[in-house]
Motif scaffolding. Structure first.
Motif, PDB file in Angstrom:
ATOM      1  N   ARG A 215     -55.414 -75.845  21.905  1.00 18.20           N
ATOM      2  CA  ARG A 215     -55.542 -74.767  22.993  1.00 18.20           C
ATOM      3  C   ARG A 215     -56.722 -73.698  22.737  1.00 18.20           C
ATOM      4  N   LEU A 216     -57.084 -73.380  21.681  1.00 16.01           N
ATOM      5  CA  LEU A 216     -58.072 -72.431  21.486  1.00 16.01           C
ATOM      6  C   LEU A 216     -59.249 -72.675  20.319  1.00 16.01           C
ATOM      7  N   TYR A 217     -60.178 -72.601  20.871  1.00  9.99           N
ATOM      8  CA  TYR A 217     -61.621 -72.921  19.999  1.00  9.99           C
ATOM      9  C   TYR A 217     -62.507 -71.608  20.479  1.00  9.99           C
ATOM     10  N   TYR A 218     -63.258 -71.036  19.276  1.00  8.05           N
ATOM     11  CA  TYR A 218     -64.339 -70.309  19.583  1.00  8.05           C
ATOM     12  C   TYR A 218     -65.492 -70.318  18.569  1.00  8.05           C
ATOM     13  N   THR A 219     -66.629 -69.809  18.933  1.00  8.62           N
ATOM     14  CA  THR A 219     -67.684 -69.841  18.083  1.00  8.62           C
ATOM     15  C   THR A 219     -68.255 -68.382  18.122  1.00  8.62           C
ATOM     16  N   ASP A 318     -53.053 -76.473  28.919  1.00  9.11           N
ATOM     17  CA  ASP A 318     -52.310 -77.566  28.504  1.00  9.11           C
ATOM     18  C   ASP A 318     -50.895 -77.529  29.243  1.00  9.11           C
ATOM     19  N   LEU A 319     -50.244 -78.582  29.183  1.00 15.52           N
ATOM     20  CA  LEU A 319     -48.935 -78.751  29.723  1.00 15.52           C
ATOM     21  C   LEU A 319     -47.990 -79.362  28.817  1.00 15.52           C
ATOM     22  N   PRO A 320     -46.717 -78.879  28.677  1.00 12.59           N
ATOM     23  CA  PRO A 320     -45.882 -79.518  27.756  1.00 12.59           C
ATOM     24  C   PRO A 320     -45.534 -80.938  28.321  1.00 12.59           C
ATOM     25  N   SER A 321     -45.017 -81.756  27.340  1.00 13.61           N
ATOM     26  CA  SER A 321     -44.722 -83.247  27.533  1.00 13.61           C
ATOM     27  C   SER A 321     -43.350 -83.171  28.321  1.00 13.61           C
ATOM     28  N   SER A 322     -42.721 -82.198  28.071  1.00 10.89           N
ATOM     29  CA  SER A 322     -41.437 -82.204  28.836  1.00 10.89           C
ATOM     30  C   SER A 322     -41.564 -81.901  30.158  1.00 10.89           C
ATOM     31  N   LEU A 323     -42.486 -81.418  30.794  1.00  6.31           N
ATOM     32  CA  LEU A 323     -42.815 -81.171  32.366  1.00  6.31           C
ATOM     33  C   LEU A 323     -43.108 -82.507  33.154  1.00  6.31           C
ATOM     34  N   GLU A 348     -61.388 -77.556  36.631  1.00  9.05           N
ATOM     35  CA  GLU A 348     -60.291 -77.792  37.241  1.00  9.05           C
ATOM     36  C   GLU A 348     -59.952 -79.514  36.704  1.00  9.05           C
ATOM     37  N   ILE A 349     -59.003 -80.009  35.899  1.00 12.94           N
ATOM     38  CA  ILE A 349     -58.647 -81.323  35.531  1.00 12.94           C
ATOM     39  C   ILE A 349     -57.450 -81.646  36.189  1.00 12.94           C
ATOM     40  N   ASP A 350     -57.547 -83.029  36.453  1.00 14.64           N
ATOM     41  CA  ASP A 350     -56.495 -83.688  37.283  1.00 14.64           C
ATOM     42  C   ASP A 350     -55.277 -84.016  36.340  1.00 14.64           C
ATOM     43  N   TYR A 351     -54.366 -82.857  36.691  1.00 12.37           N
ATOM     44  CA  TYR A 351     -52.906 -82.660  35.733  1.00 12.37           C
ATOM     45  C   TYR A 351     -51.961 -83.836  35.909  1.00 12.37           C
ATOM     46  N   ARG A 352     -52.059 -84.806  37.229  1.00 14.47           N
ATOM     47  CA  ARG A 352     -51.337 -85.997  37.274  1.00 14.47           C
ATOM     48  C   ARG A 352     -51.453 -87.033  36.704  1.00 14.47           C
ATOM     49  N   GLN A 353     -52.944 -86.919  35.982  1.00 17.33           N
ATOM     50  CA  GLN A 353     -53.578 -87.865  35.124  1.00 17.33           C
ATOM     51  C   GLN A 353     -53.325 -87.542  33.731  1.00 17.33           C
ATOM     52  N   PRO A 355     -52.386 -84.481  30.698  1.00 19.22           N
ATOM     53  CA  PRO A 355     -51.294 -83.303  30.463  1.00 19.22           C
ATOM     54  C   PRO A 355     -52.157 -81.829  30.309  1.00 19.22           C
ATOM     55  N   VAL A 356     -53.198 -81.711  31.002  1.00 20.19           N
ATOM     56  CA  VAL A 356     -54.150 -80.591  31.008  1.00 20.19           C
ATOM     57  C   VAL A 356     -54.444 -80.294  32.521  1.00 20.19           C
ATOM     58  N   PHE A 357     -54.399 -78.919  32.943  1.00 20.92           N
ATOM     59  CA  PHE A 357     -54.956 -78.663  34.310  1.00 20.92           C
ATOM     60  C   PHE A 357     -56.202 -77.915  34.452  1.00 20.92           C
ATOM     61  N   ALA A 358     -56.730 -77.500  33.232  1.00 17.73           N
ATOM     62  CA  ALA A 358     -58.086 -76.792  32.962  1.00 17.73           C
ATOM     63  C   ALA A 358     -58.667 -76.448  31.918  1.00 17.73           C
ATOM     64  N   PHE A 359     -59.952 -76.274  31.814  1.00 18.76           N
ATOM     65  CA  PHE A 359     -60.770 -75.999  30.504  1.00 18.76           C
ATOM     66  C   PHE A 359     -61.510 -74.631  31.086  1.00 18.76           C
ATOM     67  N   ALA A 360     -61.249 -73.694  30.332  1.00 20.19           N
ATOM     68  CA  ALA A 360     -61.864 -72.396  30.506  1.00 20.19           C
ATOM     69  C   ALA A 360     -63.078 -72.054  29.591  1.00 20.19           C
ATOM     70  N   PHE A 361     -64.053 -71.596  29.844  1.00 17.08           N
ATOM     71  CA  PHE A 361     -65.248 -71.137  28.964  1.00 17.08           C
ATOM     72  C   PHE A 361     -65.301 -69.775  29.285  1.00 17.08           C
ATOM     73  N   ALA A 362     -65.213 -68.878  28.159  1.00 18.27           N
ATOM     74  CA  ALA A 362     -65.507 -67.334  28.430  1.00 18.27           C
ATOM     75  C   ALA A 362     -66.297 -66.828  27.129  1.00 18.27           C
TER      76      ALA A 362
END
Length: 387
Positions: A215-219, A318-323, A348-353, A355-362
């Motif tokens: 879920r989280l990485y940073y530099t 990310d989305l839980p596998s149970s969803l 924005e990521i294709d969450y139907r394909q 188990p992730v709906f987005a990546f955010a860089f900040a």
């Protein structure tokens, strides 16, 4: 040369390919992902010929490795890929650097019969060919082993529904001693002499002791100043053991409380996956793909002097596998983005394909990281609209 494949190709990568004048293997996947970018496509015959002559190659995704391996026209490159892709083989290859570290290969059909007391707990079990923390389980005590086996059996069918068997395989697992310590992900290429050149170091932050997510990485400048030289020295040793030359890889390590550096895994022919390698440009202002193809070395002294006190982060929605992802009507992307005060890029990521709906860089002051960690501990289904 470039091999493009799913799950994701960024605009920054396609722009880099054009600027570098790198040819791209002509596949339906590459054309679909690159869109209308006027890339220089080459067929498999020319690709194989260039590979046989020692041409550099980069794959944005491990899905593309099969194209490189199928032609078998560069056996030394295939050898380097195999060492990385098979997590057990990688462990075996670098075992001389860590003689006390314990691990074991176990076929899927023998997991239930494995004696969990054979390794001092806790230990990790994961596919020998894996990606994106799929099929990874932490086993704290021998009593937890039956539940872990049942979970793996339930997940196995889904492993190859989202990634090909060359990337993730449930046929064989590695059971290995858990490594306690801070985890880092290192983007590095090895030059023609086998010398490692680091292009970024990301701290992989876990949200709890049981968390195995990405879920989280940073530099930050602090991370680079602390770890650039020790990691470069360690990667030089790894490279010697593995015989890495003219090779790019994304290597994950953990640093124990006593300061020992131990490897988690190495991912061949790419930097950080899902084009997260682009974060290097956001954080440090240079192009990591250019560094690899032109064998450029970042001027870290100058770069870090200009970037004190700031952290550049990547958060995966990310989305839980149970969803049930087929029940999702929409995602509250504005709400997800509101967690960050200075968003650099939202993908924005294709969450139907996946188990992730987005990546955010900040970007943010490094002192605010603890507040961000507390914020993202929430279940991201709060941004999901179903029904």
């Amino acid at each position: 040369m470039i091999v493009l494949d799913y799950p994701y190709v960024s605009r920054f990568l396609t722009d880099s390919i054009l600027e570098l004048g790198q040819p791209v293997l002509d596949t339906p996947q590459a054309r679909a992902l690159a869109g209308d970018a006027p890339l220089d496509y080459i067929d498999e015959i020319e690709f194989s010929a260039r590979l046989a002559l020692g041409g550099k190659v980069y794959t944005n995704s491990e899905n593309g490795l099969e194209h490189v391996l199928r032609c078998r026209c560069n056996e030394d490159l295939a050898r380097q890929i195999d060492i990385c892709k098979d997590k057990a083989l990688f462990r075996e290859t670098v075992a001389g650097l860590h003689p006390d570290y314990r691990f074991q290969r176990v076929p899927f059909d023998q997991l239930a019969d494995f004696d969990p007391t054979a390794l001092d707990g806790p230990f990790i079990v994961k596919p020998t060919r894996g990606f994106f923390s799929l099929g990874v389980h932490v086993v704290d005590t021998p009593a937890d082993w039956p539940a872990a086996v049942k979970a793996i059996e339930a997940e196995r069918a889904a492993l190859n529904a989202e990634y090909p068997e060359a990337v993730v395989s449930g046929g064989e697992f590695i059971i290995e001693q858990a490594i306690h310590g801070e985890e880092y992900a290192i983007d590095v290429y090895y030059d023609a002499e086998g010398d490692p050149v680091v292009t970024n170091i990301l701290h992989h932050t876990f949200l709890s002791a049981a968390d195995v997510s990405d879920r989280l990485y940073y530099t930050s400048a602090r991370i680079m100043e602390t770890w650039l030289l020790p990691f470069t020295d360690y990667l030089r040793d790894v490279g010697r053991q593995c015989g890495f030359r003219d090779f790019v890889t994304h290597i994950e390590v953990r640093v124990t409380d006593s300061g020992d550096i131990l490897p988690i895994e190495a991912n061949p022919l790419r930097l950080a996956g899902w084009c997260v390698a682009d974060l290097t440009h956001h954080a440090w202002g240079f192009n990591p793909y250019e560094c690899y193809f032109k064998e450029l070395r970042p001027d870290w002294d100058a770069i870090l002097t200009e970037n004190q006190g700031t952290a550049t982060v990547m958060v995966i929605g990310d989305l839980p596998s149970s969803l049930d992802r087929t029940a999702i009507r929409s995602i509250d992307y504005a709400g997800f983005q509101s967690m960050f005060s200075n968003i650099l890029e939202l993908r924005e990521i294709d969450y139907r394909q996946y188990p992730v709906f987005a990546f955010a860089f900040a970007s943010m002051p490094e002192a605010e990281l603890d507040a961000l960690k507390a914020t993202i501990m929430q279940d991201f289904t709060c941004f999901v609209v179903t029904g």
